[in-house]
Design an enzyme around this catalytic site. Structure first.
Site, PDB file in Angstrom:
ATOM      1  N   ARG A 137       0.930  -1.205   0.115  1.00 15.41           N
ATOM      2  CA  ARG A 137      -0.029  -0.048  -0.046  1.00 15.41           C
ATOM      3  C   ARG A 137       0.894   1.382  -0.192  1.00 15.41           C
ATOM      4  O   ARG A 137       1.872   1.166   0.588  1.00 15.41           O
ATOM      5  CB  ARG A 137      -0.959   0.034   1.126  1.00 15.41           C
ATOM      6  CG  ARG A 137      -2.399  -0.928   1.128  1.00 15.41           C
ATOM      7  CD  ARG A 137      -3.156  -0.360   0.198  1.00 15.41           C
ATOM      8  NE  ARG A 137      -4.476  -1.154   0.166  1.00 15.41           N
ATOM      9  CZ  ARG A 137      -4.692  -2.226  -0.571  1.00 15.41           C
ATOM     10  NH1 ARG A 137      -3.715  -2.535  -1.730  1.00 15.41           N
ATOM     11  NH2 ARG A 137      -5.891  -2.921  -0.408  1.00 15.41           N
ATOM     12  N   GLU A 188      -4.283   7.423  -5.455  1.00 10.18           N
ATOM     13  CA  GLU A 188      -4.321   6.472  -6.649  1.00 10.18           C
ATOM     14  C   GLU A 188      -5.553   6.967  -7.207  1.00 10.18           C
ATOM     15  O   GLU A 188      -6.545   7.239  -6.676  1.00 10.18           O
ATOM     16  CB  GLU A 188      -4.260   5.104  -6.470  1.00 10.18           C
ATOM     17  CG  GLU A 188      -2.875   4.671  -5.796  1.00 10.18           C
ATOM     18  CD  GLU A 188      -3.039   2.831  -5.644  1.00 10.18           C
ATOM     19  OE1 GLU A 188      -3.992   2.282  -5.971  1.00 10.18           O
ATOM     20  OE2 GLU A 188      -1.870   2.408  -5.090  1.00 10.18           O
ATOM     21  N   HIS A 229      -0.767   0.205  -9.928  1.00 14.79           N
ATOM     22  CA  HIS A 229      -1.588  -0.908  -9.057  1.00 14.79           C
ATOM     23  C   HIS A 229      -2.254  -1.997  -9.520  1.00 14.79           C
ATOM     24  O   HIS A 229      -3.346  -2.338  -9.778  1.00 14.79           O
ATOM     25  CB  HIS A 229      -2.846  -0.063  -8.313  1.00 14.79           C
ATOM     26  CG  HIS A 229      -3.076  -0.711  -6.943  1.00 14.79           C
ATOM     27  ND1 HIS A 229      -3.495  -0.206  -6.007  1.00 14.79           N
ATOM     28  CD2 HIS A 229      -3.319  -2.163  -6.462  1.00 14.79           C
ATOM     29  CE1 HIS A 229      -3.796  -0.987  -4.890  1.00 14.79           C
ATOM     30  NE2 HIS A 229      -3.377  -2.232  -5.346  1.00 14.79           N
TER      31      HIS A 229
END
Lengths: 332, 332
Positions: free
Chosen positions: A237, A266, A285
């Site tokens: 993360r 994000e 991601h």
């Protein structure tokens, strides 16, 4: 014999769907009444539901609708990280929480190995030179014998440790509890001692969940203690890292580079200086997302549902206080 | 007891040096008279020399100077491929030839694994998107279970097979002699049957030496037989591949992509269409060059020299007719 056989009714499974249609519910539908809903319909769809299945796992719709969950016993989220899901009402409830435990282990382990080799073999610079049609031989690093510290000793961290070890790297771990005889990591350092130990490693790999304890764990002090030749790989993360300190450290040559798949915000904002750093690979991601990931997630829920419907205990339950699925070395 | 002890003289070792100063000759110098020379001085320096050590291994200076090699018994080249070195006068002579057998195995195996993951995880596109600050999640392939055909079953091919297998891939080989019980490859196909077998593989990896038999072995027909999802990885020699046919195949989507470290002409000319193909990574013949490579090459010559000086047989001699060091599965 299970509850529903006795009661004579079918359980109700509410499925929160988002942009992607939910798949793989055929066997579940034979045994349950399924309510598909979007976030707006969730309060109504939760009333009387036995199971909540979060197929749309980036939704924050659960907490506002929580007071309508009057019959819920199990919530399954088709994601690994539950940091965005957990809230006091859920934590305090008797509802069992399961997640995508195990589904992402192999893709993420491979992504980390790929990120190590991307850095060691200079593929980023090779790609940049290609765009300018420049032929420039350089020497590269081997990963055999490279020292790797993996922060996060859950199932993803263990799968990663095994793959990197198989590829010749020398792997240790960092987690809540220090120990020296871990089957996958050998030595596991206490995460609270990162600053003291990180300088001995060539790669710092983050696969930890985001919790109150792990947020910001890779602080300015930890970054300053890393070797100037070291590389940071973050597939956990973004908020595990002090991102502003990371930018300064990379700017100053405090570490050699980074492969970053997760970020504090994000998508990574276009103004972030990380985008323009040639020694950094910005990956959107996607470390966990193998081609088969949606099928894998659907199959996992189906299996879990059949277990639950048979009245058996669900495997790999999330510890709602810790914020992740606790594992031990033996749990593989 | 060896020849030189009996004769009472020191052997003469002629070293062809190029742009890089030769290193690691301290122990050799204690036992031999060393003549360092450039290409222009090679004819004179070869007269009376017992050993020729090609530190500058891209030189074509040996054939023109060969008639002056009146005492030579051993030639060592600090490179893996000997295709540019071998010529009729050397092949027909009694001179033993050794090369950098084994030194490049691990770096090249790691480069191939890195190339597979570069393709499977979409790092090239990720890098290109980064330059435009575009966040675009995609799904990726796993290498676990991927089917890989390695063409070349010498020491580099074997080391590569073992590393890829350790990382979860399903590896077979292709070489001169077909067999089914190879310890590293399991099945080894005959290289003459590539067209018939290549369609079953996700990755075609070339590590073979360049010989009269291997030149152009990846022909238009072989490329046409590959799966449209397959990736070509060439760390062997550019001329193993029909490069014009490869360009057409990539243009037509006949294969999904390529990681190319070697080319028919090096450096790859700026006009080559390969430079501009986003599904291709152009790598400047550096797969073998780990940071330690010069030290490794120097240490290998020192060891070989001590063996030779003691009158023992040199290991891993090049078969001058075949054009490489023959190995078997047992030779590891």
């Amino acid at each position: 014999m299970n509850f529903f056989d006795e009661s004579g009714r079918k359980p109700i499974v509410t499925v929160l769907v988002g942009d992607r249609p939910v798949i793989g519910l055929e066997r579940v539908a034979a045994l349950a009444d399924i309510r598909e809903t979007d976030a707006a319909g969730l309060p109504m769809a939760l009333r009387g539901a036995d199971v909540l299945y979060l197929w749309d796992f980036f939704s924050g719709a659960v907490e506002p609708a929580w007071k309508h969950a009057d019959a819920l016993t199990w919530l399954h989220v088709a994601a690994a990280g539950v940091d965005k899901l957990l809230f006091p009402g859920l934590i305090d409830s008797a509802v069992t929480v399961t997640n995508a435990h195990g589904v992402f282990d192999l893709p993420m382990a491979e992504y980390v190995l790929g990120a190590m080799l991307f850095s060691a073999k200079g593929f980023g610079q090779t790609r940049d030179l290609q765009h300018n049609r420049v032929w420039a031989r350089r020497t590269t690093r081997n990963i055999a014998g490279a020292r790797v510290l993996i922060v996060g000793t859950g199932s993803i961290g263990r799968c990663t440790a095994r793959l990197l070890t198989a590829a010749g790297a020398d792997v240790n771990g960092a987690g809540r509890v220090a120990r020296t005889d871990d089957p996958d990591f050998g030595t596991v350092h206490s995460s609270s001692r990162l600053t003291a130990v990180v300088g001995a490693y060539d790669y710092l790999v983050l696969v930890a969940p985001l919790t109150a304890q792990t947020e910001g764990m890779v602080s300015a002090e930890v970054l300053a203690a890393m070797a100037p030749t070291a590389v940071l790989i973050n597939v956990g993360r973004g908020k595990l890292v002090d991102e502003a300190a990371l930018v300064r450290t990379l700017d100053d040559g405090g570490i050699a580079g980074a492969v970053l798949d997760t970020f504090a915000v994000e998508p990574l904002p276009p103004a972030s200086p990380l985008w323009g750093m040639e020694q950094v690979l910005i990956s959107p991601h996607m470390a966990s997302d193998a081609d088969s990931w949606l099928d894998d997630l659907a199959l996992q829920f189906e299996r879990n549902f059949l277990t639950w419907h048979a009245g058996k205990a669900l495997p790999h339950q999330v510890d709602k206080v810790l914020g992740y699925v606790p594992t031990s070395g033996a749990d593989r």
